[in-house]
Design a protein around this motif. Structure first.
Motif, PDB file in Angstrom:
ATOM      1  N   THR A 108      -9.136  -9.670 126.601  1.00 24.81           N
ATOM      2  CA  THR A 108      -8.443  -8.484 127.120  1.00 24.81           C
ATOM      3  C   THR A 108      -7.148  -8.253 126.348  1.00 24.81           C
ATOM      4  O   THR A 108      -6.811  -7.107 126.004  1.00 24.81           O
ATOM      5  CB  THR A 108      -8.147  -8.657 128.623  1.00 24.81           C
ATOM      6  N   ALA A 109      -6.426  -9.317 126.051  1.00 30.19           N
ATOM      7  CA  ALA A 109      -5.173  -9.200 125.308  1.00 30.19           C
ATOM      8  C   ALA A 109      -5.415  -8.596 123.927  1.00 30.19           C
ATOM      9  O   ALA A 109      -4.651  -7.726 123.490  1.00 30.19           O
ATOM     10  CB  ALA A 109      -4.503 -10.569 125.188  1.00 30.19           C
ATOM     11  N   ILE A 110      -6.467  -9.024 123.239  1.00 33.91           N
ATOM     12  CA  ILE A 110      -6.777  -8.475 121.913  1.00 33.91           C
ATOM     13  C   ILE A 110      -7.003  -6.968 122.014  1.00 33.91           C
ATOM     14  O   ILE A 110      -6.412  -6.184 121.259  1.00 33.91           O
ATOM     15  CB  ILE A 110      -8.013  -9.165 121.299  1.00 33.91           C
ATOM     16  N   ARG A 111      -7.835  -6.573 122.953  1.00 35.84           N
ATOM     17  CA  ARG A 111      -8.136  -5.143 123.137  1.00 35.84           C
ATOM     18  C   ARG A 111      -6.861  -4.362 123.477  1.00 35.84           C
ATOM     19  O   ARG A 111      -6.591  -3.306 122.877  1.00 35.84           O
ATOM     20  CB  ARG A 111      -9.185  -4.977 124.242  1.00 35.84           C
ATOM     21  N   ASN A 112      -6.054  -4.875 124.390  1.00 35.17           N
ATOM     22  CA  ASN A 112      -4.832  -4.176 124.794  1.00 35.17           C
ATOM     23  C   ASN A 112      -3.825  -4.087 123.653  1.00 35.17           C
ATOM     24  O   ASN A 112      -3.161  -3.052 123.486  1.00 35.17           O
ATOM     25  CB  ASN A 112      -4.196  -4.870 125.997  1.00 35.17           C
ATOM     26  N   GLU A 113      -3.693  -5.147 122.875  1.00 44.24           N
ATOM     27  CA  GLU A 113      -2.752  -5.140 121.754  1.00 44.24           C
ATOM     28  C   GLU A 113      -3.170  -4.115 120.696  1.00 44.24           C
ATOM     29  O   GLU A 113      -2.332  -3.384 120.172  1.00 44.24           O
ATOM     30  CB  GLU A 113      -2.643  -6.533 121.128  1.00 44.24           C
ATOM     31  N   LEU A 114      -4.464  -4.049 120.390  1.00 44.05           N
ATOM     32  CA  LEU A 114      -4.935  -3.082 119.391  1.00 44.05           C
ATOM     33  C   LEU A 114      -4.774  -1.648 119.893  1.00 44.05           C
ATOM     34  O   LEU A 114      -4.390  -0.762 119.119  1.00 44.05           O
ATOM     35  CB  LEU A 114      -6.390  -3.377 119.012  1.00 44.05           C
ATOM     36  N   GLU A 115      -5.043  -1.425 121.176  1.00 45.26           N
ATOM     37  CA  GLU A 115      -4.847  -0.086 121.748  1.00 45.26           C
ATOM     38  C   GLU A 115      -3.371   0.297 121.725  1.00 45.26           C
ATOM     39  O   GLU A 115      -3.026   1.439 121.406  1.00 45.26           O
ATOM     40  CB  GLU A 115      -5.398  -0.022 123.171  1.00 45.26           C
ATOM     41  N   ALA A 116      -2.503  -0.645 122.055  1.00 39.27           N
ATOM     42  CA  ALA A 116      -1.062  -0.374 122.043  1.00 39.27           C
ATOM     43  C   ALA A 116      -0.596  -0.068 120.623  1.00 39.27           C
ATOM     44  O   ALA A 116       0.210   0.849 120.417  1.00 39.27           O
ATOM     45  CB  ALA A 116      -0.282  -1.556 122.626  1.00 39.27           C
ATOM     46  N   ALA A 117      -1.099  -0.810 119.638  1.00 36.66           N
ATOM     47  CA  ALA A 117      -0.702  -0.574 118.246  1.00 36.66           C
ATOM     48  C   ALA A 117      -1.036   0.858 117.824  1.00 36.66           C
ATOM     49  O   ALA A 117      -0.199   1.550 117.230  1.00 36.66           O
ATOM     50  CB  ALA A 117      -1.383  -1.577 117.318  1.00 36.66           C
ATOM     51  N   ALA A 118      -2.233   1.312 118.148  1.00 38.75           N
ATOM     52  CA  ALA A 118      -2.637   2.680 117.791  1.00 38.75           C
ATOM     53  C   ALA A 118      -1.806   3.708 118.559  1.00 38.75           C
ATOM     54  O   ALA A 118      -1.381   4.731 117.989  1.00 38.75           O
ATOM     55  CB  ALA A 118      -4.125   2.875 118.071  1.00 38.75           C
ATOM     56  N   PHE A 119      -1.567   3.451 119.834  1.00 40.65           N
ATOM     57  CA  PHE A 119      -0.770   4.355 120.660  1.00 40.65           C
ATOM     58  C   PHE A 119       0.650   4.478 120.112  1.00 40.65           C
ATOM     59  O   PHE A 119       1.196   5.581 120.001  1.00 40.65           O
ATOM     60  CB  PHE A 119      -0.766   3.844 122.103  1.00 40.65           C
ATOM     61  N   TYR A 120       1.245   3.364 119.727  1.00 38.88           N
ATOM     62  CA  TYR A 120       2.608   3.384 119.206  1.00 38.88           C
ATOM     63  C   TYR A 120       2.679   4.087 117.849  1.00 38.88           C
ATOM     64  O   TYR A 120       3.669   4.766 117.552  1.00 38.88           O
ATOM     65  CB  TYR A 120       3.183   1.977 119.119  1.00 38.88           C
ATOM     66  N   GLN A 121       1.649   3.947 117.026  1.00 40.39           N
ATOM     67  CA  GLN A 121       1.612   4.685 115.758  1.00 40.39           C
ATOM     68  C   GLN A 121       1.566   6.186 116.022  1.00 40.39           C
ATOM     69  O   GLN A 121       2.242   6.965 115.341  1.00 40.39           O
ATOM     70  CB  GLN A 121       0.410   4.262 114.917  1.00 40.39           C
TER      71      GLN A 121
END
Length: 157
Positions: A108-121
């Motif tokens: 779950t952490a991997i998925r959330n971190e990747l989603e956050a990275a794209a959102f922040y970009q």
């Protein structure tokens, strides 16, 4: 479960209603809403990682998770400062989900971190100030690095 004391410790406010600045364009309102969502996400991540660290099966993973948690607190501070400069108010933070098992929590952490990275970009690309753009790009890079660390952990579970 949401830890309100974390928000009070970081911010001193305990939360309030999210507010929109007067005379803002719809794109400004959209950006303000996204910064508020980012703040909520950082609090959820902080709390998630507190529980995940408790579930860690070894000291090395626990230390990495706590380092990631410190980064999430740093992002929370940045985003709260940006929100205030934009004229917004601290959002109410609903309870977030917590991990129940280490391996699934890491996934779950991997998925959330990747989603956050794209959102922040995405937020950085729409930022109206260099300051906001740089903080969100830096946070995006942190989130990508966190995902890599969690992927490494997952390979060794």
């Amino acid at each position: 479960m949401y830890n309100k004391s974390y928000e009070q410790r970081l911010d001193g406010s305990g939360g309030g209603q999210m507010g929109m600045g007067q005379g803002m364009s719809s794109s400004d309102n959209h950006l303000l809403n996204d910064v508020s969502k980012a703040i909520i996400g950082e609090v959820h991540a902080y709390n998630f990682y507190q529980k995940l660290a408790e579930l860690a099966t070894n000291a090395q993973d626990r230390q990495v998770i706590l380092k990631i948690q410190q980064d999430e607190a740093k992002h929370y501070h940045w985003f709260t400062m940006i929100l205030r400069r934009m004229g917004g108010q601290q959002p109410q933070i609903p309870a977030g989900e917590l991990p129940k098992e280490f391996k699934e929590g890491v996934k779950t952490a991997i998925r959330n971190e990747l989603e956050a990275a794209a959102f922040y970009q995405d937020i950085a690309s729409r930022a109206t100030t260099h300051h906001t753009q740089m903080h969100f790009m830096h946070a995006s890079h942190d989130e990508q690095r966190h995902a890599s660390w969690f992927q490494y952990m997952l390979m060794n579970v």
